[in-house]
Design an enzyme around this catalytic site. Structure first.
Site, PDB file in Angstrom:
ATOM      1  N   SER A  81       0.784  -1.243   0.000  1.00  0.00           N
ATOM      2  CA  SER A  81       0.000   0.000   0.000  1.00  0.00           C
ATOM      3  C   SER A  81       0.809   1.284   0.000  1.00  0.00           C
ATOM      4  O   SER A  81       0.248   2.354  -0.194  1.00  0.00           O
ATOM      5  CB  SER A  81      -0.936   0.022   1.201  1.00  0.00           C
ATOM      6  OG  SER A  81      -2.147  -0.557   0.833  1.00  0.00           O
ATOM      7  N   LYS A  84       0.378   3.605  -2.833  1.00  0.00           N
ATOM      8  CA  LYS A  84      -0.771   4.512  -2.964  1.00  0.00           C
ATOM      9  C   LYS A  84      -0.325   5.972  -2.908  1.00  0.00           C
ATOM     10  O   LYS A  84      -0.978   6.852  -3.457  1.00  0.00           O
ATOM     11  CB  LYS A  84      -1.818   4.193  -1.892  1.00  0.00           C
ATOM     12  CG  LYS A  84      -2.508   2.846  -2.182  1.00  0.00           C
ATOM     13  CD  LYS A  84      -3.312   2.331  -1.023  1.00  0.00           C
ATOM     14  CE  LYS A  84      -4.008   1.028  -1.431  1.00  0.00           C
ATOM     15  NZ  LYS A  84      -4.399   0.194  -0.286  1.00  0.00           N
ATOM     16  N   TYR A 205      -2.733  -1.926 -10.834  1.00  0.00           N
ATOM     17  CA  TYR A 205      -2.755  -1.816  -9.369  1.00  0.00           C
ATOM     18  C   TYR A 205      -1.954  -2.965  -8.740  1.00  0.00           C
ATOM     19  O   TYR A 205      -1.121  -2.738  -7.854  1.00  0.00           O
ATOM     20  CB  TYR A 205      -4.212  -1.823  -8.879  1.00  0.00           C
ATOM     21  CG  TYR A 205      -4.314  -1.889  -7.374  1.00  0.00           C
ATOM     22  CD1 TYR A 205      -4.003  -0.782  -6.582  1.00  0.00           C
ATOM     23  CD2 TYR A 205      -4.701  -3.075  -6.727  1.00  0.00           C
ATOM     24  CE1 TYR A 205      -4.074  -0.858  -5.187  1.00  0.00           C
ATOM     25  CE2 TYR A 205      -4.776  -3.147  -5.341  1.00  0.00           C
ATOM     26  CZ  TYR A 205      -4.457  -2.039  -4.582  1.00  0.00           C
ATOM     27  OH  TYR A 205      -4.508  -2.116  -3.205  1.00  0.00           O
ATOM     28  N   TYR A 257      -3.690   3.065   8.142  1.00  0.00           N
ATOM     29  CA  TYR A 257      -4.908   2.270   8.355  1.00  0.00           C
ATOM     30  C   TYR A 257      -5.738   2.891   9.485  1.00  0.00           C
ATOM     31  O   TYR A 257      -5.743   4.118   9.625  1.00  0.00           O
ATOM     32  CB  TYR A 257      -4.553   0.799   8.639  1.00  0.00           C
ATOM     33  CG  TYR A 257      -3.718   0.165   7.541  1.00  0.00           C
ATOM     34  CD1 TYR A 257      -4.247  -0.011   6.265  1.00  0.00           C
ATOM     35  CD2 TYR A 257      -2.421  -0.255   7.766  1.00  0.00           C
ATOM     36  CE1 TYR A 257      -3.500  -0.600   5.258  1.00  0.00           C
ATOM     37  CE2 TYR A 257      -1.665  -0.842   6.764  1.00  0.00           C
ATOM     38  CZ  TYR A 257      -2.203  -1.006   5.508  1.00  0.00           C
ATOM     39  OH  TYR A 257      -1.463  -1.564   4.508  1.00  0.00           O
ATOM     40  N   VAL A 275       1.077  -3.779   3.803  1.00  0.00           N
ATOM     41  CA  VAL A 275       1.028  -5.090   4.453  1.00  0.00           C
ATOM     42  C   VAL A 275       2.288  -5.934   4.214  1.00  0.00           C
ATOM     43  O   VAL A 275       2.452  -6.977   4.813  1.00  0.00           O
ATOM     44  CB  VAL A 275      -0.229  -5.908   4.045  1.00  0.00           C
ATOM     45  CG1 VAL A 275      -1.488  -5.273   4.585  1.00  0.00           C
ATOM     46  CG2 VAL A 275      -0.304  -6.101   2.541  1.00  0.00           C
TER      47      VAL A 275
END
Ligand code: GLU
Length: 324
Positions: A81, A84, A205, A257, A275
């Site tokens: 992530s 992102k 992605y 998160y 993660v």
């Protein structure tokens, strides 16, 4: 005179005492290492299960080339992530603030990163670009304009790491088990908001999540952000100043998160985790700090990385609301 949002490039006098800085980082490493194995390695992407839960590394660099390296800081792992941040940076660059935030909101979701609930029930516009729905929506915009190779080049530049490449096994593992992300992409499509072909979007992605980085690459990304978007070693502007400000705010409020609020409270720096066990932090100095600790806490953040960053931040007064 620093411009709008330039607070991270404010000088931090504490950093001039390098023996002190080294001691703080050494203590943080010991703290991180001892709590690293308390978490659990992510297993929902089978390939991630292979990581050593005891692994822990951190890397710090400042704009004058000063750096500190600890433990498994050169160990490669998938960015997950943390990509992102790069996806948002690219969307801001190609489409601008208004267009980007007409596709995603800028609010913490309060749900898990891969949740489908609010997207189905509350809003067709994903809550923010740091959750899967938001990142997939932005990738659907990007996929019509840039290819994987271009995004890989951008990632290498932003992390100041030309060795970043696709981890093929993680990519295949993501692809095979990415049904929840497929559900998100097709839900976005069913609502008429997905901007590109769903399969092409998902492929890009998955590729972005599978890029292989290390703690040093994440420190590089953190430093470019902390240095207001400029690579301090080449002088090249990689991200516009106003876009860096947006990145920092979104990272601060949504990057960790469902622990983003507490991380903001305790560490007080813009951060983003994945993660795969990586965390990028951008701090005053300007300084970039990267962590690798695949054992994750209950929120999905590297348990060692979070504890280490809180210690560094307290000792070096890095909290963004403590500057004076
Ligand atoms: N590739 C992962 C997924 O889409 C990224 C998750 C994360 O690091 O938060 O589920």
């Amino acid at each position: 005179m620093p411009g709008k949002g330039a607070w991270l490039s404010m000088k931090n006098e504490l950093l001039t005492d390098r023996a002190f800085v080294e001691r703080v980082f050494r203590e943080a490493y010991e703290i991180g290492l001892s709590s690293a194995s308390r978490g659990t390695v992510a297993s929902y992407i089978p390939e991630l299960k292979k990581a050593d839960p005891k692994a822990f590394g951190m890397y710090m660099m400042t704009d004058d080339g000063y750096s500190l390296a600890f433990g498994d800081c050169l160990e490669r792992f998938s960015i997950q992530s943390v990509c992102k941040v790069i996806i948002l940076a690219e969307s801001l660059k190609l489409f601008g603030f208004k267009e980007t935030f007409s596709h995603v909101m800028m609010e913490p979701s309060g749900d898990s990163f891969n949740s489908i609930l609010k997207l189905d029930l509350a809003s067709s516009r994903p809550y923010n670009p740091m959750i899967n729905a938001g990142a997939i929506e932005l990738v659907s915009l990007l996929v019509n304009k840039v290819g994987y190779d271009e995004l890989l080049d951008e990632t290498r530049a932003l992390c100041m790491d030309p060795a970043i490449d696709l981890d093929e096994s993680v990519y295949h593992s993501e692809f095979e088990t990415g049904d929840r992300n497929r559900a998100i992409a097709y839900l976005l499509k069913s609502k008429g908001v997905l901007m590109g072909d769903p399969e092409k979007t998902l492929d890009l992605y998955f590729r972005m999540c599978s890029l292989s980085v290390n703690a040093k690459s994440l420190a590089g990304l953190g430093l470019v952000i902390a240095n207001n978007g400029v690579d301090p070693f080449t002088g090249e502007r990689l991200i516009k100043e106003e876009d860096v400000r947006t990145l920092k705010i979104i990272m601060f409020t949504c990057g960790m998160y469902d622990y983003s609020g507490k991380f903001g409270m305790n560490a007080g720096v813009p951060g983003k985790s994945g993660v795969g066990g990586g965390i990028v932090c951008a701090a005053r100095g300007p300084m970039g700090i990267g962590f690798y600790g695949p054992a994750l806490d209950a929120f999905g953040n590297s348990s060692g990385g979070v504890k280490a960053m809180v210690h560094i931040s307290e000792k070096l007064r890095l909290h963004v609301f403590d500057y004076n």
